[in-house]
Each structure stands twice: as C-alpha cells, then as structure tokens.
Design a protein around this motif. Structure first.
Motif, PDB file in Angstrom:
ATOM      1  N   ASP A   4     -24.826  29.735 -44.044  1.00 19.51           N
ATOM      2  CA  ASP A   4     -25.216  31.025 -44.600  1.00 19.51           C
ATOM      3  C   ASP A   4     -23.996  31.850 -44.987  1.00 19.51           C
ATOM      4  O   ASP A   4     -22.934  31.727 -44.376  1.00 19.51           O
ATOM      5  CB  ASP A   4     -26.026  31.835 -43.592  1.00 19.51           C
ATOM      6  CG  ASP A   4     -27.412  31.270 -43.357  1.00 19.51           C
ATOM      7  OD1 ASP A   4     -27.933  30.569 -44.246  1.00 19.51           O
ATOM      8  OD2 ASP A   4     -27.971  31.539 -42.278  1.00 19.51           O
ATOM      9  N   VAL A   5     -24.178  32.714 -45.982  1.00 19.09           N
ATOM     10  CA  VAL A   5     -23.141  33.680 -46.314  1.00 19.09           C
ATOM     11  C   VAL A   5     -23.204  34.787 -45.260  1.00 19.09           C
ATOM     12  O   VAL A   5     -24.279  35.184 -44.818  1.00 19.09           O
ATOM     13  CB  VAL A   5     -23.302  34.237 -47.747  1.00 19.09           C
ATOM     14  CG1 VAL A   5     -24.577  35.018 -47.924  1.00 19.09           C
ATOM     15  CG2 VAL A   5     -22.101  35.078 -48.142  1.00 19.09           C
ATOM     16  N   PRO A   7     -21.696  38.415 -45.044  1.00 15.30           N
ATOM     17  CA  PRO A   7     -20.932  39.541 -45.594  1.00 15.30           C
ATOM     18  C   PRO A   7     -20.465  40.484 -44.474  1.00 15.30           C
ATOM     19  O   PRO A   7     -21.245  40.853 -43.601  1.00 15.30           O
ATOM     20  CB  PRO A   7     -21.932  40.251 -46.508  1.00 15.30           C
ATOM     21  CG  PRO A   7     -23.075  39.306 -46.666  1.00 15.30           C
ATOM     22  CD  PRO A   7     -23.093  38.468 -45.438  1.00 15.30           C
ATOM     23  N   TYR A  89     -24.542  29.988 -48.365  1.00 14.22           N
ATOM     24  CA  TYR A  89     -23.242  30.258 -48.970  1.00 14.22           C
ATOM     25  C   TYR A  89     -23.158  29.676 -50.376  1.00 14.22           C
ATOM     26  O   TYR A  89     -22.733  30.341 -51.315  1.00 14.22           O
ATOM     27  CB  TYR A  89     -22.129  29.701 -48.074  1.00 14.22           C
ATOM     28  CG  TYR A  89     -20.747  30.091 -48.529  1.00 14.22           C
ATOM     29  CD1 TYR A  89     -20.257  31.366 -48.280  1.00 14.22           C
ATOM     30  CD2 TYR A  89     -19.939  29.194 -49.203  1.00 14.22           C
ATOM     31  CE1 TYR A  89     -18.990  31.739 -48.700  1.00 14.22           C
ATOM     32  CE2 TYR A  89     -18.669  29.557 -49.627  1.00 14.22           C
ATOM     33  CZ  TYR A  89     -18.204  30.828 -49.374  1.00 14.22           C
ATOM     34  OH  TYR A  89     -16.956  31.198 -49.792  1.00 14.22           O
ATOM     35  N   TRP A  92     -25.262  31.632 -52.849  1.00 16.10           N
ATOM     36  CA  TRP A  92     -24.695  32.965 -53.078  1.00 16.10           C
ATOM     37  C   TRP A  92     -23.543  32.874 -54.078  1.00 16.10           C
ATOM     38  O   TRP A  92     -23.452  33.658 -55.016  1.00 16.10           O
ATOM     39  CB  TRP A  92     -24.212  33.573 -51.773  1.00 16.10           C
ATOM     40  CG  TRP A  92     -23.668  34.954 -51.918  1.00 16.10           C
ATOM     41  CD1 TRP A  92     -22.358  35.316 -51.954  1.00 16.10           C
ATOM     42  CD2 TRP A  92     -24.416  36.160 -52.067  1.00 16.10           C
ATOM     43  NE1 TRP A  92     -22.249  36.677 -52.102  1.00 16.10           N
ATOM     44  CE2 TRP A  92     -23.500  37.221 -52.175  1.00 16.10           C
ATOM     45  CE3 TRP A  92     -25.784  36.452 -52.109  1.00 16.10           C
ATOM     46  CZ2 TRP A  92     -23.896  38.543 -52.325  1.00 16.10           C
ATOM     47  CZ3 TRP A  92     -26.169  37.772 -52.257  1.00 16.10           C
ATOM     48  CH2 TRP A  92     -25.233  38.791 -52.359  1.00 16.10           C
ATOM     49  N   CYS A  93     -22.669  31.915 -53.884  1.00 12.26           N
ATOM     50  CA  CYS A  93     -21.473  31.786 -54.721  1.00 12.26           C
ATOM     51  C   CYS A  93     -21.760  31.158 -56.074  1.00 12.26           C
ATOM     52  O   CYS A  93     -21.161  31.548 -57.076  1.00 12.26           O
ATOM     53  CB  CYS A  93     -20.410  30.963 -53.992  1.00 12.26           C
ATOM     54  SG  CYS A  93     -19.761  31.772 -52.526  1.00 12.26           S
ATOM     55  N   ARG A 104     -29.017  37.600 -56.622  1.00  9.36           N
ATOM     56  CA  ARG A 104     -27.708  37.886 -56.030  1.00  9.36           C
ATOM     57  C   ARG A 104     -27.194  39.238 -56.516  1.00  9.36           C
ATOM     58  O   ARG A 104     -26.680  40.036 -55.734  1.00  9.36           O
ATOM     59  CB  ARG A 104     -26.695  36.796 -56.378  1.00  9.36           C
ATOM     60  CG  ARG A 104     -25.312  37.099 -55.774  1.00  9.36           C
ATOM     61  CD  ARG A 104     -24.265  36.120 -56.188  1.00  9.36           C
ATOM     62  NE  ARG A 104     -23.886  36.305 -57.581  1.00  9.36           N
ATOM     63  CZ  ARG A 104     -23.013  35.538 -58.216  1.00  9.36           C
ATOM     64  NH1 ARG A 104     -22.433  34.527 -57.606  1.00  9.36           N
ATOM     65  NH2 ARG A 104     -22.719  35.784 -59.476  1.00  9.36           N
ATOM     66  N   TYR A 125     -17.080  38.145 -48.333  1.00  6.15           N
ATOM     67  CA  TYR A 125     -18.140  37.157 -48.142  1.00  6.15           C
ATOM     68  C   TYR A 125     -17.587  35.972 -47.361  1.00  6.15           C
ATOM     69  O   TYR A 125     -16.834  35.163 -47.888  1.00  6.15           O
ATOM     70  CB  TYR A 125     -18.710  36.711 -49.492  1.00  6.15           C
ATOM     71  CG  TYR A 125     -19.339  37.855 -50.240  1.00  6.15           C
ATOM     72  CD1 TYR A 125     -20.515  38.435 -49.777  1.00  6.15           C
ATOM     73  CD2 TYR A 125     -18.747  38.380 -51.377  1.00  6.15           C
ATOM     74  CE1 TYR A 125     -21.094  39.507 -50.451  1.00  6.15           C
ATOM     75  CE2 TYR A 125     -19.332  39.436 -52.052  1.00  6.15           C
ATOM     76  CZ  TYR A 125     -20.496  39.999 -51.585  1.00  6.15           C
ATOM     77  OH  TYR A 125     -21.064  41.055 -52.248  1.00  6.15           O
ATOM     78  N   ALA A 127     -18.608  32.911 -44.098  1.00 10.63           N
ATOM     79  CA  ALA A 127     -19.656  31.910 -43.898  1.00 10.63           C
ATOM     80  C   ALA A 127     -19.790  31.599 -42.410  1.00 10.63           C
ATOM     81  O   ALA A 127     -18.938  31.978 -41.602  1.00 10.63           O
ATOM     82  CB  ALA A 127     -19.312  30.652 -44.683  1.00 10.63           C
ATOM     83  N   LEU A 161     -16.746  34.954 -56.983  1.00  7.41           N
ATOM     84  CA  LEU A 161     -17.429  34.136 -55.980  1.00  7.41           C
ATOM     85  C   LEU A 161     -17.366  32.663 -56.333  1.00  7.41           C
ATOM     86  O   LEU A 161     -17.175  31.802 -55.467  1.00  7.41           O
ATOM     87  CB  LEU A 161     -18.895  34.587 -55.864  1.00  7.41           C
ATOM     88  CG  LEU A 161     -19.112  35.902 -55.136  1.00  7.41           C
ATOM     89  CD1 LEU A 161     -20.475  36.483 -55.460  1.00  7.41           C
ATOM     90  CD2 LEU A 161     -18.947  35.698 -53.643  1.00  7.41           C
ATOM     91  N   TYR A 165     -15.830  29.577 -54.082  1.00  7.78           N
ATOM     92  CA  TYR A 165     -16.587  28.376 -53.729  1.00  7.78           C
ATOM     93  C   TYR A 165     -15.832  27.117 -54.147  1.00  7.78           C
ATOM     94  O   TYR A 165     -15.724  26.158 -53.379  1.00  7.78           O
ATOM     95  CB  TYR A 165     -17.967  28.403 -54.386  1.00  7.78           C
ATOM     96  CG  TYR A 165     -18.806  27.223 -53.980  1.00  7.78           C
ATOM     97  CD1 TYR A 165     -19.464  27.224 -52.756  1.00  7.78           C
ATOM     98  CD2 TYR A 165     -18.911  26.109 -54.798  1.00  7.78           C
ATOM     99  CE1 TYR A 165     -20.226  26.135 -52.366  1.00  7.78           C
ATOM    100  CE2 TYR A 165     -19.666  25.021 -54.415  1.00  7.78           C
ATOM    101  CZ  TYR A 165     -20.320  25.034 -53.199  1.00  7.78           C
ATOM    102  OH  TYR A 165     -21.056  23.948 -52.806  1.00  7.78           O
ATOM    103  N   TYR A 178     -11.709  32.716 -50.748  1.00  7.49           N
ATOM    104  CA  TYR A 178     -12.510  33.817 -50.218  1.00  7.49           C
ATOM    105  C   TYR A 178     -12.524  34.920 -51.264  1.00  7.49           C
ATOM    106  O   TYR A 178     -11.665  34.981 -52.141  1.00  7.49           O
ATOM    107  CB  TYR A 178     -12.009  34.318 -48.864  1.00  7.49           C
ATOM    108  CG  TYR A 178     -10.679  35.035 -48.889  1.00  7.49           C
ATOM    109  CD1 TYR A 178     -10.617  36.438 -48.905  1.00  7.49           C
ATOM    110  CD2 TYR A 178      -9.481  34.345 -48.905  1.00  7.49           C
ATOM    111  CE1 TYR A 178      -9.403  37.103 -48.936  1.00  7.49           C
ATOM    112  CE2 TYR A 178      -8.266  34.995 -48.927  1.00  7.49           C
ATOM    113  CZ  TYR A 178      -8.233  36.385 -48.942  1.00  7.49           C
ATOM    114  OH  TYR A 178      -7.026  37.041 -48.977  1.00  7.49           O
TER     115      TYR A 178
END
Length: 184
Positions: A4-5, A7, A89, A92-93, A104, A125, A127, A161, A165, A178
């Motif tokens: 999971d992301v 934040p 994650y 999200w990215c 998003r 962000y 992980a 993002l 990734y 990051y």
C-alpha cells in the motif's frame, strides 16, 4: 498481500502542554473547510474517543475518522500526519486507466486540502509491506527528519510519481525513487 501507499504529511498543530480534547477540537475545527470532491461533498470528521483500547497519553496521536463511515482517515502525531487512503503503491504511482488517474487526482486534491487545513504543505508517498520505503514510513521521528533521511539515503526526490515508481522497481534493484508532493 500487496504493498500500500503510505502518505506522510507535515502539520503545525501544537501538541506540547495541551490535552487530548483541546488538540482534537482544534483539528476538527481546522478540517471544516475540507471537501472530498468537486461536488463539495462535505466530510463529517470526528476523532476516535479514548477508551480501553486507545489512550492519547500512551499512543501520543489522534485518530481522525469519517463520522459517517467510521473508517480511520488519518493519524496525527506530534510531528507528522499518516494518511490511510487504501491505494496500492503501484496503482497510486502508475494508474492503469483514465478513471484510475482521475481517482488519484481527486485523492491528491483532498490530501492537499487536509494538509493546508492542518498548516502543512507537502506529503511524501512511502510504502509498506517490505518495500524499501517502509522503514521511512515507520520512523518515529519528525517529518523534516524523515525528509532528511530520504535525502541522505537516496538523494533528491523524483519529479513525478511515475519516476519514483520506475526508480523503485528498476532492473538491477532499488535505486531510491521517492516523491514529495507539494500539490502544485
């Protein structure tokens, strides 16, 4: 089990020499202006009350929940905010559809509103679940120190993002991707 992301944001809420209700009431008052989406959907924020499972004195954080659906939305610690947004994650990215990109972007708008309401201005962000960024998400240090640790370990943040990734999963191992979101 996925990653999971996580934040992590900054804020200006003063914790020292203040009690639970004083801090929690200030947070709720600051959050009155936050809306989830373009339709100005109001979120009825509340805080988790102290009980036999949760004590402000022991946990030194305040859990903010959505009053209408009892989900924990975020946890405010003395020097940072940890958000619970429910995205993987990877998704999200690197969203795979236009609908995912729009979801998003709505969440980023929401996170930016919460950050500004709490006196913050950025989110990192990170992980969980054995990802290289997990150790930074779990650090019990102030937000600026987390930023400094990331900078010392991996250098400057990525500009997107997607770049974070790609660096995170590049061939040959982790290369330190990051991203710090200033919500511009």
């Amino acid at each position: 089990m996925g990653t999971d992301v996580v934040p992590i944001g900054n804020h200006t809420i003063k914790f020292s020499d203040r009690g639970f209700h004083e801090i929690a009431d200030e947070i709720i008052e600051r959050l009155r202006s936050v809306r989830y989406n373009a339709y100005s959907q109001e979120i009825n924020f509340n805080y988790q009350y102290e009980d036999e499972y949760y004590s402000f004195q022991e946990d030194t954080c305040i859990y903010i929940i959505g009053k209408d659906y009892n989900d924990q939305l975020f946890r405010i610690e003395e020097f940072k905010v940890r958000y619970c947004i429910g995205f993987r994650y990877h998704h999200w990215c690197v969203p795979s559809t236009q609908e995912a990109v729009e979801a998003r972007n709505r969440w980023r708008m929401y996170l930016g509103q919460v950050e500004r309401a709490l006196g913050g201005d950025r989110v990192i962000y990170l992980a969980d679940n054995a990802h290289h960024l997990e150790k930074f998400a779990e650090l019990e240090i102030p937000f600026p120190e987390i930023e400094a640790e990331l900078l010392n370990t991996y250098g400057l943040p990525c500009v997107s993002l997607e770049e974070a990734y790609e660096k995170g999963y590049a061939q040959g191992g982790y290369q330190g991707g990051y991203f710090i979101d200033y919500f511009h």
